[in-house]
Design an enzyme around this catalytic site. Structure first.
Site: not given
Ligand code: PCA
Length: 212
Positions: A80, A90, A143, A165
């Site tokens: 990332e 979510r 994360c 990831h």
């Protein structure tokens, strides 16, 4: 001996495994060229997750930290580029928290960039035949939360940190149309990432930009 702390998240969202935890379990004590991998398990719970990593940093005193998590839908290992100062979950985390549009640190900057050599890591994995691309979003769940919180904790130190990831395991994706990657390839990829981190004090200038 330089230490590279690699952390893996526990399962979340009702799943029984998290490939990040399965991979880091296989990396404990692995000898790198000029270093050693140490590991820690991280809960998928807001703030407790950051605390678990910062505690492990205080225990192991690593030179570099690589935090690792699962990203369903990704077909490659993805270092990332950036962590953003927002929690917008979510689904509830493992502690039942579901913040919407809340800052991770009210006084922190909007974002932190990875301080790992993400282009060197990506190139090193590609050279070994391991699918790897730079990602420009770590999402807005735990994360990204850990990526941001650990960068904030390390902001005045020379300890490098970044987030990677990884895809689902084949057994997690078997009954879906999601991409997956074998645990063996993920473990090899993280070893390559740790070695590339030790070997590249400065990142390399390789294009990995995206056009939307
Ligand atoms: N992946 C989630 C949290 C834990 C994990 O392994 C995420 O991408 O936020």
């Amino acid at each position: 001996m330089r230490k590279v702390l690699i952390t893996g998240f526990e399962p979340f969202g009702g799943a029984l495994v998290n490939p990040a935890l399965e991979a880091v379990k296989q990396l404990d004590g692995f000898q790198l060229n000029g270093g050693e991998i140490v590991i820690c398990e991280v809960p998928v719970t807001r703030y407790d997750a950051i605390k678990a990593v910062t505690k492990a940093i205080e225990t192991h005193k690593p030179t570099f930290v690589i935090t690792v998590g699962q990203a369903a839908g990704r077909n490659a290992i993805t270092p990332e580029r950036v962590a953003i100062n927002i929690d917008d979950f979510r689904i509830p985390d493992n502690g039942g928290n579901q913040p919407i549009d809340e800052p991770i640190d009210e006084d922190g900057p909007d974002a932190y960039f990875s301080t790992l050599p993400i282009k060197a890591i990506t190139s090193a994995m590609q050279e070994k035949g391991i699918p790897c691309t730079v990602s420009n979003t770590a999402g807005t769940f735990v994360c990204n939360h850990v990526f941001y919180g650990v960068q904030h904790f390390l902001r005045d130190t020379d300890i490098g940190h970044g987030f990677i990831h990884i895809p689902l395991l084949p057994e997690q994706a078997a009954a879906t149309d999601q991409p997956s990657m074998s645990l063996e390839t993920i473990v090899e990829g993280l070893k390559v990432a740790a070695q590339a981190t030790l070997d590249n004090k400065h990142d390399i200038a390789v294009g990995a930009g995206k056009i939307c």
